[in-house]
Design an enzyme around this catalytic site. Structure first.
Site, PDB file in Angstrom:
ATOM      1  N   ASP A 164       0.831  -1.206   0.000  1.00  0.00           N
ATOM      2  CA  ASP A 164       0.000   0.000   0.000  1.00  0.00           C
ATOM      3  C   ASP A 164       0.867   1.257   0.000  1.00  0.00           C
ATOM      4  O   ASP A 164       1.715   1.438   0.871  1.00  0.00           O
ATOM      5  CB  ASP A 164      -0.892  -0.006   1.248  1.00  0.00           C
ATOM      6  CG  ASP A 164      -1.801   1.207   1.321  1.00  0.00           C
ATOM      7  OD1 ASP A 164      -2.935   1.138   0.819  1.00  0.00           O
ATOM      8  OD2 ASP A 164      -1.374   2.248   1.882  1.00  0.00           O
ATOM      9  N   TYR A 174       2.636  10.021  -0.495  1.00  0.00           N
ATOM     10  CA  TYR A 174       3.784   9.531   0.277  1.00  0.00           C
ATOM     11  C   TYR A 174       5.110   9.880  -0.397  1.00  0.00           C
ATOM     12  O   TYR A 174       6.156   9.812   0.231  1.00  0.00           O
ATOM     13  CB  TYR A 174       3.720   8.007   0.488  1.00  0.00           C
ATOM     14  CG  TYR A 174       2.476   7.502   1.170  1.00  0.00           C
ATOM     15  CD1 TYR A 174       1.576   8.373   1.784  1.00  0.00           C
ATOM     16  CD2 TYR A 174       2.187   6.145   1.204  1.00  0.00           C
ATOM     17  CE1 TYR A 174       0.425   7.891   2.400  1.00  0.00           C
ATOM     18  CE2 TYR A 174       1.047   5.663   1.821  1.00  0.00           C
ATOM     19  CZ  TYR A 174       0.163   6.538   2.410  1.00  0.00           C
ATOM     20  OH  TYR A 174      -0.963   6.049   3.011  1.00  0.00           O
ATOM     21  N   ASN A 234     -10.818   7.181   4.097  1.00  0.00           N
ATOM     22  CA  ASN A 234     -11.204   8.258   5.028  1.00  0.00           C
ATOM     23  C   ASN A 234     -12.591   8.833   4.756  1.00  0.00           C
ATOM     24  O   ASN A 234     -12.846  10.003   5.047  1.00  0.00           O
ATOM     25  CB  ASN A 234     -10.150   9.382   5.022  1.00  0.00           C
ATOM     26  CG  ASN A 234      -8.803   8.905   5.509  1.00  0.00           C
ATOM     27  OD1 ASN A 234      -8.682   8.433   6.634  1.00  0.00           O
ATOM     28  ND2 ASN A 234      -7.789   8.992   4.656  1.00  0.00           N
ATOM     29  N   GLN A 288     -10.681   2.598   3.068  1.00  0.00           N
ATOM     30  CA  GLN A 288      -9.493   2.445   3.915  1.00  0.00           C
ATOM     31  C   GLN A 288      -9.513   3.542   4.972  1.00  0.00           C
ATOM     32  O   GLN A 288      -9.499   4.731   4.641  1.00  0.00           O
ATOM     33  CB  GLN A 288      -8.205   2.531   3.079  1.00  0.00           C
ATOM     34  CG  GLN A 288      -6.971   2.286   3.932  1.00  0.00           C
ATOM     35  CD  GLN A 288      -5.646   2.429   3.206  1.00  0.00           C
ATOM     36  OE1 GLN A 288      -4.762   3.164   3.643  1.00  0.00           O
ATOM     37  NE2 GLN A 288      -5.491   1.721   2.090  1.00  0.00           N
ATOM     38  N   TYR A 316      -5.796   1.164   8.306  1.00  0.00           N
ATOM     39  CA  TYR A 316      -4.441   1.740   8.422  1.00  0.00           C
ATOM     40  C   TYR A 316      -4.216   2.156   9.868  1.00  0.00           C
ATOM     41  O   TYR A 316      -5.156   2.226  10.662  1.00  0.00           O
ATOM     42  CB  TYR A 316      -4.201   2.872   7.427  1.00  0.00           C
ATOM     43  CG  TYR A 316      -4.880   4.200   7.676  1.00  0.00           C
ATOM     44  CD1 TYR A 316      -4.428   5.079   8.664  1.00  0.00           C
ATOM     45  CD2 TYR A 316      -5.941   4.624   6.872  1.00  0.00           C
ATOM     46  CE1 TYR A 316      -5.030   6.319   8.859  1.00  0.00           C
ATOM     47  CE2 TYR A 316      -6.544   5.860   7.055  1.00  0.00           C
ATOM     48  CZ  TYR A 316      -6.084   6.709   8.062  1.00  0.00           C
ATOM     49  OH  TYR A 316      -6.680   7.934   8.254  1.00  0.00           O
ATOM     50  N   SER A 357       0.135   4.347  15.594  1.00  0.00           N
ATOM     51  CA  SER A 357       0.595   5.233  14.538  1.00  0.00           C
ATOM     52  C   SER A 357       2.065   5.543  14.665  1.00  0.00           C
ATOM     53  O   SER A 357       2.673   5.319  15.704  1.00  0.00           O
ATOM     54  CB  SER A 357      -0.230   6.515  14.594  1.00  0.00           C
ATOM     55  OG  SER A 357       0.335   7.496  13.792  1.00  0.00           O
ATOM     56  N   SER A 362       6.062  -1.397   9.002  1.00  0.00           N
ATOM     57  CA  SER A 362       7.284  -1.450   9.788  1.00  0.00           C
ATOM     58  C   SER A 362       8.467  -1.362   8.837  1.00  0.00           C
ATOM     59  O   SER A 362       8.393  -1.861   7.719  1.00  0.00           O
ATOM     60  CB  SER A 362       7.372  -2.750  10.581  1.00  0.00           C
ATOM     61  OG  SER A 362       8.617  -2.801  11.249  1.00  0.00           O
TER      62      SER A 362
END
EC number: 1.1.1.-
Length: 323
Positions: free
Chosen positions: A50, A55, A167, A190, A216, A221, A271
């Protein structure tokens, strides 16, 4: 174990792996980390990756995917890749532009899933967060249904296999579902989802409409100051998760991930640590009892880490509604 065997059917007939690898990283993390971590994830068995235009790491993520195809670890069709159209590209003529920019960065021919990142339009242009001279975000007025029609065209053009949203609250989902002439409904929504914000009502609504919920921040977070209230409690420090982790001989993160899978929620695990990326694949190796699921349900505090507070005066801000 290969997560590819564990999939959920989307309303359009495609299948999404229920465990995904999230690639977002705070600004201070070097972009090269995304390449390294995504390669490790694919080697560990992750098949669902994802990312998003916002990003600004798709070049690096694409490099990892292509190198794992080149070395024979996977084929393109083994990978389920998600990207998202950012708020500054909501005008119908810009949606495909954003997707084509992503594909160019990735050097891929299509994405498996394309999402509207947030239901809020912002002023088009070079800046992802356009601001006026007073530092206030500059919004744009675009009907979300017009943006959705442009998403449908991306699917028809073969640039995205499936299309969905992120969202969105119930009202915003209903607006699209009730749109006259709707060609494809969103396959998923998502949203932030974890034991402190379990999204029970939104999950029930999405289930009733055959929309998959994708989680997510499922482990809490990244706590990046720009987005996250620093006073919010750290999810993985929760003593209930801690004692359950001991009981099952797993990590608190694995308990939080397994919780989502057993609710039928597709879960993203993020991660950049090789040890934890590999560890997170153990989510398929154990099962929580129904009693423990109930205990986890009761942890809900409606704590939203990604509160989107910088957008809260936007007319389409999604988080004022209860769900």
């Amino acid at each position: 174990m290969d997560s590819k065997q564990q999939t959920v059917r989307l309303s359009d007939g495609h299948f999404i792996p229920i465990l995904g690898f999230g690639t977002y990283a705070p600004q201070e993390v070097p972009k090269s980390k995304a390449t390294e971590a995504t390669k490790i994830a694919i080697d560990a068995g992750f098949r669902h990756i994802d990312s998003a235009s916002m990003y600004q790491n798709e070049k690096e993520v694409g490099l990892a995917i292509r190198s794992k195809i080149a070395d024979g670890t996977v084929k393109r069709e083994d990978i389920f890749y998600t990207s998202k159209v950012w708020c500054t590209f909501h005008r119908p003529e810009l949606v495909r532009v954003c997707l084509e920019q992503s594909l160019k960065q990735l050097q891929l021919d299509y994405v498996d899933l394309y999402l509207i990142h947030f239901p809020m339009a912002m002023k088009p242009g070079e800046n992802y967060l356009p601001k006026d001279e007073n530092g206030k975000l500059i919004y744009d007025a675009v009907d979300i249904c017009d943006t959705w029609e442009a998403m449908e065209k991306c699917k028809d053009a073969g640039l995205a296999k499936s299309i969905g949203v992120s969202n969105f609250n119930r009202r915003q989902l209903e607006k699209i579902l009730k749109k006259p002439g709707l060609k494809y409904k969103p396959v998923c929504n998502q949203v932030e989802c974890h034991p402190y914000l379990n999204q029970g009502k939104l999950l029930d609504f999405c289930r009733s409409k055959d929309i998959v919920l994708v989680a997510y921040s499922a482990l809490g977070s990244h706590r990046e100051k720009q987005w996250v209230d620093q006073s919010s409690p750290v999810l993985l420090d929760n003593p209930v998760l801690g004692s359950m982790a001991k009981k099952y001989n797993r990590t608190p993160a694995l308990i939080a991930l397994r919780y989502q899978l057993q609710r039928g929620v597709v879960v993203l695990a993020k991660s950049f640590s090789e040890k934890r990326i590999k560890e997170n694949m153990q989510v398929f190796e154990f099962q929580l009892t129904s009693e423990d699921m109930k205990v986890l349900d009761d942890l809900n505090k409606n704590i939203r880490y990604i509160s989107g507070s910088s957008f809260k005066d936007h007319p389409d801000f999604p988080f004022w509604d209860e769900y």
